[in-house]
Write a protein that holds these residues in place. Structure first.
Motif, PDB file in Angstrom:
ATOM      1  N   SER A  86     -15.082 -91.417 -36.004  1.00 54.09           N
ATOM      2  CA  SER A  86     -14.929 -92.847 -35.819  1.00 54.09           C
ATOM      3  C   SER A  86     -14.024 -93.191 -34.656  1.00 54.09           C
ATOM      4  O   SER A  86     -13.119 -92.454 -34.289  1.00 54.09           O
TER       5      SER A  86
ATOM      6  N   SER B 184      -8.527 -95.977 -40.869  1.00 53.52           N
ATOM      7  CA  SER B 184      -9.699 -95.578 -41.631  1.00 53.52           C
ATOM      8  C   SER B 184      -9.347 -95.282 -43.079  1.00 53.52           C
ATOM      9  O   SER B 184     -10.039 -95.727 -44.002  1.00 53.52           O
TER      10      SER B 184
ATOM     11  N   SER C 143     -17.120 -99.256 -44.946  1.00 57.64           N
ATOM     12  CA  SER C 143     -16.539 -97.961 -44.562  1.00 57.64           C
ATOM     13  C   SER C 143     -16.602 -96.988 -45.733  1.00 57.64           C
ATOM     14  O   SER C 143     -16.916 -95.808 -45.559  1.00 57.64           O
TER      15      SER C 143
ATOM     16  N   PRO D  95     -16.395 -95.132 -40.405  1.00 58.57           N
ATOM     17  CA  PRO D  95     -15.812 -96.411 -40.814  1.00 58.57           C
ATOM     18  C   PRO D  95     -16.115 -97.510 -39.803  1.00 58.57           C
ATOM     19  O   PRO D  95     -16.390 -97.225 -38.640  1.00 58.57           O
TER      20      PRO D  95
END
Lengths: 233, 417
Positions: free
Chosen positions: B297, B304, B390, B402
């Motif tokens: 990500s 996250s 996410s 996410p």
């Protein structure tokens, strides 16, 4: 032979298990489960939610609800989140949804104190109960019923709705963004209302306590003052 | 569908040629030519663009917002003045095959002639016979409302040079008849590539990019790749799951939503079992070996983890009742989220929009009373939307990444229909 019978019995049992498991692993085969998409905005039984712009659906005439579902589906009544949800649903299914919410009877919400002035409420009461013959405005009750609970199949009750929702809808009728089948009686009436009329009517209607019987009147209980496409003869 | 990419932009017409009245004739398989044409018109989903909401069938007038302005679909009823009542079968073939009007004028490529060019003359004749059987509607075509310079039709020549190659479908002799039938339907009348290919700024798709997926302009739905098993590639789906999805809109692996709901509703549900299976066989075959998972990500790890932890709370409260604590769902009606490609793919547009807007799969003959998902736009904050998306993209072995609250916020204003 014995082995084969046993094998068959086990296979049959397994098949029963599969069938049972499939039922268990399926959503309930009910309308309540199918209309869960409606509930965050309209309440579990269609009683409405805290959002003042989302109307109560419960107990309204099924014909009225069906007309609205069709109007949203076809884009005649414009509210993108509703248009989007209904766009690809078959008409008979929309009828079942309408029937479902028409059959729900949660109590009307308690009336909250109106913040409108006494004069505004009086003006609202006067328009709702007597109309204004000089301006060719009929009393709300002449179509929506003496107790304002509507009439089968197409005329909705006006109680249990918040003033914001009523104002928004009357405004939409006035400006022609909400329309119904011709002759569009509600559009004709709303076009004669001023903004002050709308505010007053909305405030007064929202201040009315529930009558003992909140069910809509049966079809043909009274004669409408003029032709209305939503309530065919 | 209101997609610009699926519109027969007939515009102003000059009518030439003798009329060809449709007589009840028998098609190659002995069925009525008109009935066969109706079936093929369903496969081509002509109705989606050529019928306006509450409008008469095939009378056109449907607004098609495009990045270049608004196009209005044309009247293709048998009306002699405002429809295609004076066209010949030859004229109709030219429209489908070359994207040209009877007078030689160029059609806007919103009419998917780049796909329809693959359709055989026998099939266009049948569709034409069916359209001629439609009651005439006298309704003049509305002028397109395109911004300069797109209002200049000469630009279409450039587009055609870059993106249009004319030619009927050529069967691949090394493949089965069923595979070839599926390819013919998917690449031709089905015009699947019009959405499932990346669309560039010029509104075209290049051959090498066919079926690789892309964001549909103006609609902000992501049409996933049909070749990558990390997206909507069907390589590891069973044929039954694919045919269920195409015919009924729901399957044990997932359900259709967004613009694809319309395709199933207007078109695919009407295809017979053999054709549906042929499409499934072809679609399964074009899936390629999956590329490696995307880079991790863009969000910082700490952000996250926070999102995913909040996401589980949101999920357990609002989602688990239908989709299950392990994302197993109750398929086909309550789709599984675990191992659901639609959730995991690189673009998070679709899962975010499903959470925001909810939705119903289309009502079909095979599933006339679909179950729906509630819209959560009014119940959850941008943070909560980002968190729950996410979570479902990374939980239970899912290999998505996410998403940020900003992405969720931007999609709140995406057009709904």
């Amino acid at each position: 032979m014995f082995a084969r019978t046993t094998a068959l019995a086990i296979a049959t049992l397994a098949a029963f298990d599969d069938a049972a498991a499939q039922t268990v692993n399926q959503p309930p085969d009910t309308m309540a489960a199918r209309v869960e998409a409606c509930t965050p905005c309209h309440g579990n039984q269609g009683e409405g939610t805290s959002d003042v712009y989302f109307p109560r659906l419960a107990g309204k005439p099924a014909g009225y609800l069906y007309n609205q579902l069709l109007a949203f589906k076809n884009g005649r009544r414009k509210y993108p989140p509703m248009n989007y949800l209904l766009e690809f649903l078959p008409d008979p299914y929309l009828q079942q949804m309408a029937d479902y919410f028409a059959d729900q009877h949660p109590p009307l919400p308690p009336v909250t104190a109106s913040d409108a002035s006494k004069e505004v409420l009086q003006h609202g009461q006067s328009l709702v109960s007597r109309g204004d013959p000089q301006r060719q405005i009929p009393a709300c009750g002449s179509c929506h019923g003496p107790t304002l609970t509507g009439m089968e199949p197409g005329i909705p009750g006006l109680l249990g709705l918040r003033p914001s929702y009523i104002s928004a809808q009357l405004g939409a009728w006035r400006y022609g963004t909400r329309t119904a089948k011709a002759p569009d009686c509600m559009q004709q009436v709303a076009a004669r209302l001023t903004e002050e009329d709308v505010t007053a009517v909305a405030a007064w209607l929202a201040s009315r306590p529930a009558p003992v019987n909140i069910a809509p009147a049966p079809k043909g209980t009274y004669v409408l003052p003029f032709a209305c496409g939503s309530e065919p003869d | 569908m209101r997609s610009w990419s699926r519109l027969l932009a007939l515009g102003l017409l000059l009518f030439t040629g003798p009329s060809a009245e449709a007589q009840p004739k028998l098609g190659p398989d002995g069925d009525s030519l008109v009935a066969r044409g109706e079936y093929l018109a369903r496969a081509g989903d002509c109705i989606a663009c050529h019928t306006a909401p509450e409008g008469r069938i095939f009378a056109g007038g449907r607004a098609m917002p495009t990045p270049f302005g608004t196009l209005y679909s044309s009247n293709i009823t048998s009306d002699r003045d405002t429809g295609i009542g004076k066209w010949t079968a030859e004229d109709f073939y030219k429209a489908m095959h070359y994207g040209r009007f009877p007078d030689g004028g160029l059609m806007y490529p919103a009419m998917p002639f780049a796909s329809y060019t693959k359709v055989t003359r026998t099939d266009t004749d049948a569709i034409f016979a069916y359209l001629k059987s439609i009651p005439p509607v006298n309704q003049r075509n509305r002028e397109h409302d395109l911004r300069f310079p797109y209002s200049n039709r000469q630009l279409i020549l450039g587009w055609r040079t870059l993106y249009f190659s004319e030619g009927e479908f050529k069967p691949d002799p090394t493949k089965s008849a069923e595979w070839n039938r599926g390819a013919y339907l998917v690449e031709g009348l089905g015009h699947c590539g019009m959405c499932h290919s990346p669309i560039n700024a010029l509104g075209g798709t290049s051959q090498s990019e066919a079926f690789k997926g892309g964001l549909i302009p103006m609609q902000n739905w992501y049409a996933p790749s049909l070749t990558s098993n990390r997206e909507a590639g069907l390589g590891d789906w069973s044929i039954k799951d694919i045919t269920d999805l195409l015919q009924t809109g729901v399957s044990m692996r997932g359900v259709v939503y967004g613009p694809m709901a319309e395709v199933v509703h207007n078109s695919l549900q009407y295809l017979n079992d053999e054709d549906t299976r042929a499409m499934a066989v072809y679609l399964k075959s074009i899936a390629e070996p999956s590329p490696p998972p995307p880079a991790s990500s863009r969000l910082p790890t700490a952000e996250s983890s926070l999102l995913i932890s909040l996401g589980k709370t949101v999920y357990d409260k609002h989602c688990a009742n239908c989709h299950g604590t392990q994302g197993e769902g109750k398929p086909p009606h309550w789709p599984p989220l675990a191992n659901n490609q639609s959730i995991e793919m690189q673009s998070a547009v679709n899962p975010i929009r499903m959470v925001l807007n909810g939705g119903y799969p289309p009502g079909t003959k095979g599933n006339p009373m679909p179950y729906g998902m509630p819209p959560f736009a009014g119940l959850l904050s941008d943070n909560e939307i980002a968190a729950v998306v996410s979570y479902i993209r990374t939980a239970w072995g899912n290999r998505g990444t996410p998403v940020s609250a900003r992405e969720a916020n931007e999609l709140r204003s995406a057009p709904l229909n």
